[in-house]
Design a protein around this motif. Structure first.
Motif, short mmCIF file in Angstrom:
data_model
loop_
_atom_site.label_atom_id
_atom_site.label_comp_id
_atom_site.label_asym_id
_atom_site.label_seq_id
_atom_site.Cartn_x
_atom_site.Cartn_y
_atom_site.Cartn_z
N VAL A 35 29.23 14.52 -13.56
CA VAL A 35 30.36 14.95 -12.74
C VAL A 35 31.72 14.56 -13.35
CG1 VAL A 35 29.04 14.97 -10.59
CG2 VAL A 35 30.21 12.88 -11.30
N GLY A 36 31.72 14.13 -14.62
CA GLY A 36 32.97 13.76 -15.28
C GLY A 36 32.91 12.35 -15.84
N TYR A 37 33.98 11.96 -16.49
CA TYR A 37 34.00 10.64 -17.14
C TYR A 37 34.45 9.55 -16.16
CZ TYR A 37 32.83 12.58 -21.62
OH TYR A 37 32.15 13.19 -22.63
N GLY A 38 33.75 8.41 -16.25
CA GLY A 38 34.08 7.26 -15.43
C GLY A 38 34.54 6.10 -16.26
N ILE A 39 35.21 5.15 -15.62
CA ILE A 39 35.63 3.92 -16.29
C ILE A 39 35.03 2.77 -15.50
CG2 ILE A 39 37.86 3.89 -15.05
CD1 ILE A 39 39.03 2.64 -17.67
N VAL A 40 34.28 1.89 -16.20
CA VAL A 40 33.45 0.91 -15.50
C VAL A 40 33.57 -0.47 -16.13
CG1 VAL A 40 31.77 2.66 -14.79
CG2 VAL A 40 31.42 1.41 -16.94
N ALA A 41 33.16 -1.46 -15.35
CA ALA A 41 33.11 -2.84 -15.82
C ALA A 41 32.05 -3.59 -15.02
CB ALA A 41 34.47 -3.53 -15.68
N ILE A 42 31.61 -4.71 -15.55
CA ILE A 42 30.69 -5.61 -14.87
C ILE A 42 31.37 -6.93 -14.55
CG2 ILE A 42 28.67 -7.09 -15.28
CD1 ILE A 42 27.31 -4.72 -16.62
N ASP A 43 32.10 -7.46 -15.50
CA ASP A 43 32.78 -8.74 -15.34
C ASP A 43 33.90 -8.60 -14.31
OD1 ASP A 43 34.50 -11.00 -15.66
OD2 ASP A 43 33.71 -11.30 -17.68
N PRO A 44 33.91 -9.43 -13.25
CA PRO A 44 34.98 -9.35 -12.25
C PRO A 44 36.38 -9.47 -12.85
CG PRO A 44 33.22 -10.77 -11.46
CD PRO A 44 32.90 -10.47 -12.89
N GLY A 45 36.50 -10.19 -13.97
CA GLY A 45 37.80 -10.33 -14.60
C GLY A 45 38.29 -9.07 -15.28
N ALA A 46 37.38 -8.12 -15.53
CA ALA A 46 37.76 -6.88 -16.21
C ALA A 46 38.20 -5.80 -15.22
CB ALA A 46 36.60 -6.36 -17.06
N ILE A 47 37.75 -5.90 -13.96
CA ILE A 47 38.07 -4.87 -12.98
C ILE A 47 39.58 -4.69 -12.77
CG2 ILE A 47 37.85 -4.22 -10.55
CD1 ILE A 47 35.30 -3.75 -12.07
N PRO A 48 40.39 -5.77 -12.69
CA PRO A 48 41.83 -5.56 -12.51
C PRO A 48 42.48 -4.75 -13.63
CG PRO A 48 41.24 -7.83 -11.99
CD PRO A 48 40.02 -7.19 -12.59
N ARG A 49 41.91 -4.80 -14.84
CA ARG A 49 42.44 -3.99 -15.93
C ARG A 49 42.33 -2.50 -15.60
NH1 ARG A 49 38.92 -5.89 -20.78
NH2 ARG A 49 39.99 -4.14 -21.81
N ILE A 50 41.25 -2.14 -14.94
CA ILE A 50 41.07 -0.74 -14.53
C ILE A 50 42.08 -0.38 -13.45
CG2 ILE A 50 39.47 0.89 -13.46
CD1 ILE A 50 37.17 -0.66 -14.74
N PHE A 51 42.25 -1.27 -12.47
CA PHE A 51 43.20 -1.03 -11.39
C PHE A 51 44.60 -0.79 -11.95
CE2 PHE A 51 42.51 -1.19 -6.88
CZ PHE A 51 41.18 -1.57 -6.75
N VAL A 52 45.03 -1.66 -12.86
CA VAL A 52 46.39 -1.56 -13.41
C VAL A 52 46.54 -0.27 -14.20
CG1 VAL A 52 48.02 -2.59 -15.03
CG2 VAL A 52 46.77 -4.05 -13.42
N ALA A 53 45.56 0.04 -15.05
CA ALA A 53 45.66 1.23 -15.89
C ALA A 53 45.70 2.51 -15.05
CB ALA A 53 44.48 1.29 -16.86
N LYS A 54 44.93 2.54 -13.96
CA LYS A 54 44.87 3.73 -13.12
C LYS A 54 46.04 3.84 -12.15
CE LYS A 54 41.01 4.93 -11.19
NZ LYS A 54 40.80 6.34 -11.56
N ARG A 55 46.84 2.75 -12.03
CA ARG A 55 47.95 2.70 -11.07
C ARG A 55 47.43 2.90 -9.65
NH1 ARG A 55 51.88 6.92 -14.30
NH2 ARG A 55 51.69 5.95 -16.36
#
Length: 248
Positions: A35-55
């Protein structure tokens, strides 16, 4: 690192192992799904990087990327609704975003810090994206076997819509990824990419997405349950009927 190119041989099992190693080491990955490309992480410390990048805004929620077996373990769903999920995802091989109450005592849920769990659930429910294709199945199995949560969302700036090809993904989203797996244009791009999302506690559509008319027919034909018609992207671009559940 982008895995693609004229000489590149697609291997979901091998590619998933490479991605999983990156994720285990605190990385972020852009991955293909039907259904399209996703951006994922496992480490809780990496999740905020996704939040910031996606605004992303505070009301946005992560989803868990999983296979059917894990969804069945974590979600608390009545027998008829569980049968619906199986029919859609296993028997008919359709991608579905399943939203339902979850078991807080499941070992994988226990691995999610409380602040991150709050960002990945609402009112005791969690979204789990099931049956996203062979690569997602392989990656989900690795994460499940290691009892690690695989969390993420679509690889795009918030509100811009799911991307179905790597070249469509915004540079700032690609820049945050430690590994990118390019499998070309994904299967379900029209009339909508992204997964159809349904709350199985309430049998209510939360997002119009891929294969929606097929899912609508299943509900009507086999269960006598009418679902609303998709008004189309011109009227409802995101497909979301309730924006606070948006995982785009």
């Amino acid at each position: 690192m982008i895995q693609s190119g004229p000489s590149y041989q697609i291997s979901p099992k091998k590619d998933a192992k490479n991605v999983f190693r990156v994720l285990q080491n605190g990385g972020v990955a852009i991955i293909p799904s039907d259904v399209g490309y996703g951006i994922v992480a496992i480490d809780p410390g990496a999740i905020p990087r996704i939040f910031v990048a996606k605004r992303r805004q505070p009301h946005k929620r992560h989803a868990m990327i999983c296979n059917y077996d894990l969804q069945k373990q974590i979600h608390i769903i009545d027998s008829r609704e569980a049968e619906m999920v199986r029919l859609l995802t296993v028997d008919l091989d359709l991608p579905v975003g399943v939203v339902a109450s979850y078991r807080p005592d499941h070992p994988i849920i226990q691995k999610i810090p409380q602040d991150l769990l709050h960002e990945s659930s609402i009112d005791g429910t969690m979204a789990m994206l099931v049956n996203g294709g062979e690569f997602q199945e392989e990656l989900s199995k690795l994460a499940t076997d290691a009892e690690l949560p695989l969390l993420g969302s679509s690889a795009n700036l918030t509100g811009t819509g799911t991307n179905v090809a790597i070249e469509e993904i915004e540079p700032e989203i690609r820049a945050v990824a430690d590994i990118i797996v390019d499998y070309g244009r994904q299967k379900y791009s029209r009339p909508r990419p992204s997964s159809t999302m349904i709350n199985f506690d309430e049998l209510r559509v939360l997002r119009f997405g891929a294969c929606y008319e097929v899912i609508q027919d299943v509900f009507s034909r086999f269960y006598g349950l009418p679902l609303p018609n998709d008004p189309g992207r011109d009227i409802l671009f995101s497909g979301h009927l309730r924006q606070h559940r948006d995982s785009d």
